[in-house]
Design an enzyme around this catalytic site. Structure first.
Site, short mmCIF file in Angstrom:
data_model
loop_
_atom_site.label_atom_id
_atom_site.label_comp_id
_atom_site.label_asym_id
_atom_site.label_seq_id
_atom_site.Cartn_x
_atom_site.Cartn_y
_atom_site.Cartn_z
N ASP A 259 -0.10 -3.72 4.50
CA ASP A 259 1.04 -4.17 3.70
C ASP A 259 2.28 -3.58 4.35
OD1 ASP A 259 -0.83 -5.24 2.01
OD2 ASP A 259 -0.42 -3.92 0.31
N ASP A 422 -2.96 -13.08 -6.13
CA ASP A 422 -2.64 -11.79 -6.76
C ASP A 422 -2.91 -11.88 -8.26
OD1 ASP A 422 -1.58 -10.66 -4.33
OD2 ASP A 422 0.22 -11.85 -4.63
O1 1PR Z 1 4.22 -14.47 -2.23
O2 1PR Z 1 3.73 -15.71 -0.15
O3 1PR Z 1 5.62 -14.09 -0.24
O4 1PR Z 1 3.27 -13.33 -0.26
C1 1PR Z 1 3.47 -11.99 -0.57
C2 1PR Z 1 2.24 -11.25 -0.12
O5 1PR Z 1 2.49 -9.85 -0.27
C3 1PR Z 1 1.02 -11.60 -0.94
O6 1PR Z 1 -0.09 -11.73 -0.08
C4 1PR Z 1 0.81 -10.38 -1.86
O7 1PR Z 1 -0.57 -10.12 -2.06
C5 1PR Z 1 1.45 -9.27 -1.03
N1 1PR Z 1 2.07 -8.23 -1.88
C6 1PR Z 1 3.24 -8.35 -2.54
N2 1PR Z 1 3.51 -7.17 -3.17
C7 1PR Z 1 2.53 -6.33 -2.87
C8 1PR Z 1 2.43 -4.94 -3.32
O8 1PR Z 1 1.44 -4.26 -3.06
N3 1PR Z 1 3.43 -4.46 -4.01
N4 1PR Z 1 0.49 -6.47 -1.56
C9 1PR Z 1 1.61 -6.99 -2.06
C10 1PR Z 1 -0.67 -6.84 -1.99
C11 1PR Z 1 -2.79 -6.26 -1.87
C12 1PR Z 1 -3.76 -6.21 -0.77
C13 1PR Z 1 -4.17 -4.80 -0.49
C14 1PR Z 1 -5.55 -4.79 -1.08
C15 1PR Z 1 -6.42 -3.72 -0.57
N5 1PR Z 1 -1.53 -5.96 -1.43
O9 1PR Z 1 -3.49 -6.93 0.33
O10 1PR Z 1 -4.04 -4.55 0.82
O11 1PR Z 1 -5.43 -4.72 -2.49
O12 1PR Z 1 -5.96 -2.48 -0.94
P1 1PR Z 1 -6.96 -1.27 -1.17
O13 1PR Z 1 -8.08 -1.43 -0.21
O14 1PR Z 1 -6.14 -0.07 -0.83
O15 1PR Z 1 -7.38 -1.32 -2.59
P2 1PR Z 1 4.27 -14.44 -0.75
#
Ligand code: 1PR
Length: 571
Positions: A259, A422
């Site tokens: 991320d 999400d």
């Molecule tokens: O809506 O097309 O612009 O995409 C935004 C992207 O950014 C989406 O894929 C969304 O999942 C991601 N995103 C937005 N905010 C966050 C955040 O964390 N605040 N990350 C975010 C989402 C989730 C996973 C993470 C897993 C594994 N992150 O990708 O890496 O949950 O984590 P873990 O193994 O530590 O539990 P758009």
């Protein structure tokens, strides 16, 4: 200028291939004009996207005839993926478009009733022409290579293409297909050597150094030769080689996810949240501190490649605030990562129609194209997929051809379009409490003892919930042309309690495209659980890899001990 030429018709990521060739110490020139084709000493044709658009591009650019002449001249030629398929007579993917017809046979769609389609991931290639010939082409026994395709040439023993051309076969589920062909100086692979780690780099090396090519005369001599078994070695020449029976050796993928966002100092960092909150607990009034900094994106991607990740995903988690085309650091991250990382790269965040600050509209297709040219193999669509699914249902269960999913899948192929979901769990007492949503029994009762739940789709990194459930989303996205689902969970993210198995199982059952389970991995056993209990094709983790709490090697070894096939770590 003579030398090594690359035939690119602008349909996808060729950057990794160019980088791999350069890494091996060779220069490569892009074909810019049909006459360049016949100037080449060696020609590589990496086809990407749909068969029909590849053939149409070849014909409209005037490349088809010189390409056939080049191949007939017996100069070294290497086709990759659709670049191999175009050599056949035609494809069910685009029935009205003829292929080049160099090899007899037709490309057909995989059967998706028995397995996920596309065939996306790592699989072996078993030689049927003999080990020596395979080794000449840099192919190694029992190594795995990266495939991504929905259409393939079925292997039919006794058919002319099998007899004269097939070098290796691969089994996916119940189907055996031709995974490479070689005859004279023509060598093609259905898999992507440039995405197959060091095993794939060896295949490119053999072609570039000339080991692959043996010439048609030698080929014919070998094919008609009596059995030659060199004592004390494995060297057996066709046709006496008796191939091993085929076997499905498709592996489960382990994906490392980064991320990425700018921190408060403006540096691009890999961060990681708990339930999507990426800030440290701080002493400010809001109680929030700095954005967590877990490293630099390019360096971490390289580390994961070297440690054995089968795929790497970058999510630009704050891209909804900016225009991604202005987001040059993310493009630069991809360009630099593709110099040293030879496994598939996915980029997510901000894949949608965007208007830049001076009011100019950039369609999602253009945004995605910029990422593909910078080194991405797949783009992942988050918020925009939710809006597209809402529109899909408003139109009565169909698309209108304008969504990012449809336009990108049409141009670059479904396999290049991942949907990042999400979801947030909403507990209810009974299914009748959420009559328009797909309600399932909760794994654990809710805070007030609720026994049921549904999974609400969110947009803008989980900041806004929508009136759409995950099952509705994934079914709509599959129909619109998406090739894979990256299934996060806002509740499990960063908690290290294991994946949400109920959610994942429910999604796996609803669709036929591959599913990547994400969020919550805290131990190697969690990967075993998710593979064994849900049947997903891939599992992703972030936090445990960034903090070196569970090495990739341990994840793979634990999977192997539990009879789950995974790719061996490259050397
Ligand atoms: O809506 O097309 O612009 O995409 C935004 C992207 O950014 C989406 O894929 C969304 O999942 C991601 N995103 C937005 N905010 C966050 C955040 O964390 N605040 N990350 C975010 C989402 C989730 C996973 C993470 C897993 C594994 N992150 O990708 O890496 O949950 O984590 P873990 O193994 O530590 O539990 P758009």
């Amino acid at each position: 200028m003579s030398g090594i030429y690359l035939l690119d018709y602008g349909a996808g990521n060729v950057r990794s291939l160019v980088n791999a060739v350069k890494k091996l110490g060779y220069d490569i020139t892009f074909v810019k004009d049909p006459s360049d084709i016949l100037k080449a000493d060696k020609l590589i044709f990496p086809g990407v996207g749909a068969f029909g658009s590849a053939m149409t591009s070849l014909v409209t650019k005037g490349y088809a005839e010189p390409l056939k002449q080049y191949i007939a001249s017996n100069k070294p030629f290497m086709g990759i993926c659709v670049g191999m398929q175009t050599l056949f007579e035609g494809s069910d993917e685009s029935p009205s478009v003829p292929g080049l017809g160099v090899i007899p046979g037709r490309v057909q769609l995989f059967d998706s009733t028995t397995k996920a389609v596309p065939h996306m991931g790592w699989n072996t290639a078993r030689t049927i022409q003999g080990l020596e010939r395979a080794q000449n082409c840099g192919l190694e026994y029992k190594r795995t290579y990266y495939f991504v395709h929905s259409f393939a040439i079925p292997f039919n023993e006794g058919s002319p293409e099998a007899k004269e051309w097939a070098l290796t076969t691969t089994q996916y589920g119940d189907q055996v297909f031709i995974s490479s062909v070689r005859r004279g100086n023509v060598f093609c692979t259905q898999f992507h050597p440039e995405k197959s780690g060091f095993a794939g780099v060896n295949v490119l090396k053999a072609f570039l150094s000339g080991e692959t090519a043996i010439g048609v005369e030698a080929d014919v001599a070998a094919l008609t030769a009596p059995q030659i078994l060199v004592p004390g070695s494995l060297s057996i020449l066709a046709p006496s080689y008796v191939p091993e029976p085929s076997k499905d050796e498709f592996t489960k993928r382990i994906v490392a996810c980064l991320d990425v966002r700018a921190n408060d100092q403006g540096d691009l960092v890999v961060t990681k949240g708990d339930q999507y909150d990426v800030r440290e607990q701080g002493s400010s009034e809001s109680g929030k501190g700095d954005v967590r900094n877990l490293g630099k994106p390019v360096e971490l991607a390289r580390r994961y490649f070297e440690e054995g990740a089968d795929e790497i995903t970058f999510l630009n988690i704050t891209s909804f605030r900016n225009c991604p085309l202005m987001d040059t650091p993310m493009l630069e991250v991809l360009r630099r990562a593709s110099e040293t990382v030879f496994v598939p790269l996915t980029i997510g965040g901000g894949i949608k129609d965007v208007v830049d600050p001076d009011g100019k509209l950039h369609p999602a297709l253009e945004v995605a194209g910029e990422y593909f040219r910078s080194g991405a193999d797949k783009v992942s669509i988050g918020s925009d997929a939710v809006y597209a699914a809402e529109k899909f249902y408003a139109l009565g269960g169909r698309g209108d051809g304008t969504s990012a999913i449809e336009t990108i899948a049409h141009a670059y192929g479904s396999q290049a379009v991942v949907i990042s979901v999400d979801p947030k769990k909403i507990y209810v007492n009974s299914p009748s409490d959420a009559p328009t949503h797909h309600v399932i029994e909760a794994q654990q009762p809710g805070p007030n003892g609720e026994k049921y739940c549904w999974y609400q789709c969110t947009v803008s990194g989980g900041r806004e919930g929508r009136d759409l459930d995950v099952r509705q989303l994934v079914v709509a996205c599959q129909t619109l042309g998406a090739g894979e689902i990256l299934l996060n969970s806002m509740d499990q993210d960063g908690m290290k309690q294991g994946y949400d198995l109920k959610l994942i199982q429910d999604v796996r059952e609803a669709i036929r495209i591959p599913v990547i389970a994400s969020s919550g991995a805290g131990a190697a056993q969690h990967f075993v659980d998710v593979f064994q209990k849900t049947g997903v094709e891939a599992a992703l983790a972030a936090g445990i890899f960034h903090r070196r709490e569970v090495p990739l090697e341990e994840v793979k070894e634990t999977c192997k001990k539990n009879n789950i096939r995974v790719r061996n770590i490259d050397a």
